[in-house]
Each structure stands twice: as structure tokens, then as C-alpha cells.
Design a protein around this motif. Sequence first.
Motif, PDB file in Angstrom:
ATOM      1  N   UNK A 269       0.829  -1.212   0.000  1.00  0.00           N
ATOM      2  CA  UNK A 269       0.000   0.000   0.000  1.00  0.00           C
ATOM      3  C   UNK A 269       0.859   1.256   0.000  1.00  0.00           C
ATOM      4  N   UNK A 270       0.252   2.328  -0.464  1.00  0.00           N
ATOM      5  CA  UNK A 270       0.998   3.577  -0.622  1.00  0.00           C
ATOM      6  C   UNK A 270       1.434   4.157   0.715  1.00  0.00           C
ATOM      7  N   UNK A 271       2.621   4.741   0.702  1.00  0.00           N
ATOM      8  CA  UNK A 271       3.111   5.545   1.821  1.00  0.00           C
ATOM      9  C   UNK A 271       3.223   6.985   1.305  1.00  0.00           C
ATOM     10  N   UNK A 272       3.941   7.825   2.012  1.00  0.00           N
ATOM     11  CA  UNK A 272       4.110   9.186   1.504  1.00  0.00           C
ATOM     12  C   UNK A 272       4.921   9.150   0.221  1.00  0.00           C
ATOM     13  N   UNK A 277       5.832  16.566  -2.038  1.00  0.00           N
ATOM     14  CA  UNK A 277       5.235  16.344  -0.729  1.00  0.00           C
ATOM     15  C   UNK A 277       3.777  15.890  -0.820  1.00  0.00           C
ATOM     16  N   UNK A 278       3.022  16.616  -1.667  1.00  0.00           N
ATOM     17  CA  UNK A 278       1.586  16.336  -1.731  1.00  0.00           C
ATOM     18  C   UNK A 278       1.319  15.139  -2.637  1.00  0.00           C
ATOM     19  N   UNK A 279       0.611  14.149  -2.116  1.00  0.00           N
ATOM     20  CA  UNK A 279       0.285  13.005  -2.970  1.00  0.00           C
ATOM     21  C   UNK A 279      -0.736  13.392  -4.043  1.00  0.00           C
ATOM     22  N   UNK A 280      -0.771  12.663  -5.128  1.00  0.00           N
ATOM     23  CA  UNK A 280      -1.776  12.930  -6.150  1.00  0.00           C
ATOM     24  C   UNK A 280      -3.149  12.473  -5.642  1.00  0.00           C
ATOM     25  N   UNK A 281      -4.198  12.961  -6.263  1.00  0.00           N
ATOM     26  CA  UNK A 281      -5.541  12.658  -5.722  1.00  0.00           C
ATOM     27  C   UNK A 281      -5.913  11.181  -5.806  1.00  0.00           C
ATOM     28  N   UNK A 282      -6.879  10.856  -5.023  1.00  0.00           N
ATOM     29  CA  UNK A 282      -7.362   9.484  -4.841  1.00  0.00           C
ATOM     30  C   UNK A 282      -7.780   8.807  -6.160  1.00  0.00           C
ATOM     31  N   UNK A 283      -8.316   9.581  -7.128  1.00  0.00           N
ATOM     32  CA  UNK A 283      -8.805   8.931  -8.349  1.00  0.00           C
ATOM     33  C   UNK A 283      -7.668   8.433  -9.227  1.00  0.00           C
ATOM     34  N   UNK A 284      -6.466   8.937  -8.985  1.00  0.00           N
ATOM     35  CA  UNK A 284      -5.306   8.463  -9.744  1.00  0.00           C
ATOM     36  C   UNK A 284      -4.570   7.375  -8.977  1.00  0.00           C
ATOM     37  N   UNK A 285      -4.642   7.426  -7.667  1.00  0.00           N
ATOM     38  CA  UNK A 285      -3.847   6.524  -6.842  1.00  0.00           C
ATOM     39  C   UNK A 285      -4.583   6.288  -5.531  1.00  0.00           C
TER      40      UNK A 285
END
Lengths: 305, 305
Positions: A269-272, A277-285
Motif C-alpha cells: 500500500x501507498x506511503x508518503x 510532498x503532496x500526494x496525487x488525488x485518490x482517483x489516480x492513486x
Amino acid sequence: MTDLYPSRREAAPRILPRLDPVVHSSWDERAPITRAQAEQFDRDGYLVLDNVFSAEEVAALQTSAAKLLADPAALEDETVITEPGGREVRSIFKIHQQSGTMARLAADDRLAGVARFLLGDDVYVHQSRLNYKPGFVGKEFYWHSDFETWHVEDGMPQMRALSMSILLAPNTVLNGPLMIIPGSHRKYLTCVGETPEDHYRSSLKKQEYGVPDEDSLAELAAEHGIVAPTGNAGTVIIFDCNAMHGSNGNITPFPRANAFIVYNAVSNRLVSPYGPEAPRPEFIAARKHVSVLQRPEVTLLEAAS
Amino acid sequence: MTDLYPSRREAAPRILPRLDPVVHSSWDERAPITRAQAEQFDRDGYLVLDNVFSAEEVAALQTSAAKLLADPAALEDETVITEPGGREVRSIFKIHQQSGTMARLAADDRLAGVARFLLGDDVYVHQSRLNYKPGFVGKEFYWHSDFETWHVEDGMPQMRALSMSILLAPNTVLNGPLMIIPGSHRKYLTCVGETPEDHYRSSLKKQEYGVPDEDSLAELAAEHGIVAPTGNAGTVIIFDCNAMHGSNGNITPFPRANAFIVYNAVSNRLVSPYGPEAPRPEFIAARKHVSVLQRPEVTLLEAAS
């Protein structure tokens, strides 16, 4: 977290070794694919499963895709991506959460079961989309390793994910099919250039960061060649998260439409993110809303009806 | 002159019949191609001659092409065309007048002899160029009939010309090869939209006038299919002046390089353009400086040395 696969940090690209297995299970007779298929995926980083879906199932999937394409206004705004410089729809993201049929497709044992075997773990959908390369004006997708981006921009720790392209229209050598450099999945090609924050919007149309350099690509292609797996609607192309791939544009009148599902191991599962710094939005990942796929209780045709 | 093939005049496209033969000679045993080849060209509008040139000849042609590409500043300025939005060379025109080797190539009996037979007349070079589709960034050529443009913009009266593409690098299905709609040469698809004066500069990079409409293209492709003749360096692809053709872009590292020679029958010399008043310049369409090709006195290798 230790960054096993650093990229976009140095002034020159490097080719690093892959530190993860490709096939994460030992093959035995209960496996959902043959030993030869498992070996081919291990060696080449891709696998074609012909005619996985029946004509009726293909028709149901095409209907579901047509519904998504016909009414983009009904979808979550940011999940609809148009062609660069055009209005034609290029991709619709998060289809497994915007269509019951596509949700059922993602959970199908013929797909998720193979993903579980190859990844040696339970799986969830990291990303899903409908890729529609329209006739006449379909533009190219330049070479990339998905994992490089998923690692740097989304924080996917290791190489334990794979993509499945479910063909909804014939993919021929001439209508801009997926091209893969077989064997490239065993090397990690780092990219040059830091990632700006929030650049994902433009990158979904045309990648500008995480782009491999021409010399390394030429080296990989000279060593391994390039293949373009093709097939009719109902065929499934599976490829490893780190396989170097891309596709040419499409000036033929024949659109290329595929449903695309990325499976990730639950242990991966994804970590930072390792880059911005900012992760991409939920619909991409998928980061927060992660559901382990369960074996479905209804058939694909039942779900579609 | 009566305009047998009016185009760019009406608000809607039309498909008109071809009024000229495709093969302008009767086949007999002295013909430079077989009866089956002549029949195929007649039916499909194209023909592939494998390995016309020896390895030594191919090497000499590649050297000649490399010289042209290496020093564009030595060439007539306007004959060098770059990629749209880029600096990579896309085409060099008039190569038969800027390179002794290319002049000898154009006169070669293995090419000009076949052109004389198919066109049933003495021939001259209407246009020549080196087409170089670079790796990684090569852009597409959209669908077109050469004749439509040569007729409207250059004043070529009838369909009695053909093109030969002499492959100087492997043309594969994946590096943006020539695509042809076989049989399309027997129909004349008119285009919509008047031609502005002096638009040829931009059209050499990206055609904006004389572009066939999508519905007619889809109809032609559905009826006849699409083929992409491929081959190694030394192979020659011949196609009729009215064959509908185009090519996809090329993101592979493998450049596609071809010498391209258009032969016209001397009886079909240019008149005033049927569209815009001012004819396009001589380097695109030979009008004043027309020399009937003679059988050469030295071999290709002698000319290249």
C-alpha cells in the motif's frame, strides 16, 4: 521509509537493478495460469491472455464503456481527461467506482485471481480507467515505467503491482497499440528533473516529468527489441508495473478502446510520496479508500444487466 | 484546360470515379515486373519490390542521405523542412538535384524503368525528397491523396504519376510506416475548403487544406482495409499518385528514413494550377526544369564513389 528506487534526484539518468521479484508466487498446478505463462511474464514482463471474455461479456463491457463515454457530464469532473489540444475524451479514471459493471470486471477471478497469483498477495485496485484512443486524432503516450511515477509521485514502495488492459476493440499494430520493451521490467531507469507540485493535471495528457532519456531508451530497445501485443476485444494484456511501455498515435479510423485496471498487493500500500510532498488525488492513486478485492457473488453478465 | 478532377470547390466532399488507367501499358514478357505484380498494382494501387538494391548500394545511399542530413546549411534553404514545433529535419526536397548519388538513383533502370512501364511513357522527376521520420519525436502524416494536391495546387492534369519510396532503414509496423488504403486509388475523394495562396510552407509540415473528411476515410477504410507495407533497407514501395495514404508518428528509437521519388509521365506535364493562381515553387513540383530521364551510363556505385 527507505527509498529503494530513487529517481528524479540526480543530474544524469542511471539504470539500477530491480530489487523485487516479478512473479511473487511459486507455480504449482493450482495456479490460474500455466507454468509457461508464468515463466514468460517473469522473463518478458508481459503476458497476453486471448479471448478471456465471451462475446456476450464483451458486448456488456462495451455497452458499459459507451455509457461512460456518452455522458461525461454525469461523471466526477476531474476523472475525465481529454486529448491534448482537443475535446475528445482520452481517459476516464476511477471506472470501477463509477460503473457497476466495471466494478464487477475488476473483481473478476479471471483477472484478480491472476493478479493474486502473480503478486503473491491479496490485491486491490490502485487505479482504473477507460483508455480511449480515438480514430484520426489519437495522440501518442510516450515511453514510461508506471512504477517510476507511482513510486515518486504516489509513494508505492516496491514493485509488486501490475496492470491489465482489457481490450474492448481490436488493437492492431496500426491503431496505436501498447508497445513494450520486453525484459525492461528487470531494470529501473531513473529519470532526471525534480517534480513540481501539482503537475498531475497536465501529465495525464502529456507526461513532462518522469520521462526516460532517449539514450537509455535506445539502449534498452537495442538490447531487447520492442513488441506490440495485439488482439481482439475480449483479450487481456497483463504487464508488470515497471515494464517500459508507450504507444504511437492513431490516424486510422479505428478507435482503440481498453479498460485498464491496476492491481496492487495489499502489502504494498501507498506511503508518503518519495518525490513531491503532496500526494496525487485518490482517483489516480488509491490511498485511503482501499478495499481488498473479494471473489464476486454474481456473474459479470448478471452485474451488467 | 478542362478540370477532370475538381476539388476544394464544394461545401461537401464527393467520391468521383477515376477517369485514367492505373497501369498505362499492356503487360508482355519484356515488362520489368511480372504479370502478377502489374495486376496487383492495378488492383491495390501499390507494389513492394523486395531487396532491389544490394547491400553495397544501400550503404552508398545511406552515406549520401547522411551527408544531406549532416549539413542542411549546405543545401538550398527552402528545401529543408523541420518537424512541426521542432528542429529535427523531417524532409529534404530536391535531393536528385542536390546529390549526385540521388540523381543517379532517380535514373536507375530498376526504378525509372518500372515507372516507364507503369505510366506507359517517358518519365521525369516531378518531386524528390528524403523523408526522415526521427525516432522518439517523429510526427504523423495525415491521410491524403498526393494527386489531389498535385492537381489542385500544382496543375498536374491527369492521374499518370507514381511515387517510389526507397527504404534506407527498416520500416516496421511500429516506426510509423506508410499506411495505404488498397483500392482507394480507383476513387477520387474531393476535399472541402478553398486553398489560400502561398500556404505550402506550413502544409509541408502539417497539411491543412486538401484534407479528406473523416466520414469518407472511414468509409474507404471499412470497405478496403488498411495495409502497411514494410521492409528492410533496399526495398522499394511503389504507389499510385491517387492512393489514399498516411503514416502514424514514431516514438520508437528507430528512425525511419526513405528516399522518395515521384515520377510523372512527360505527357502529363504540369499546367496552371486548378486551384490557387500561383503555382508552388519548383522544388516541390517541377514545372520549368523538366529533364526526361535517360538510362544512366554509370552504375550507382560508380556514381556514389
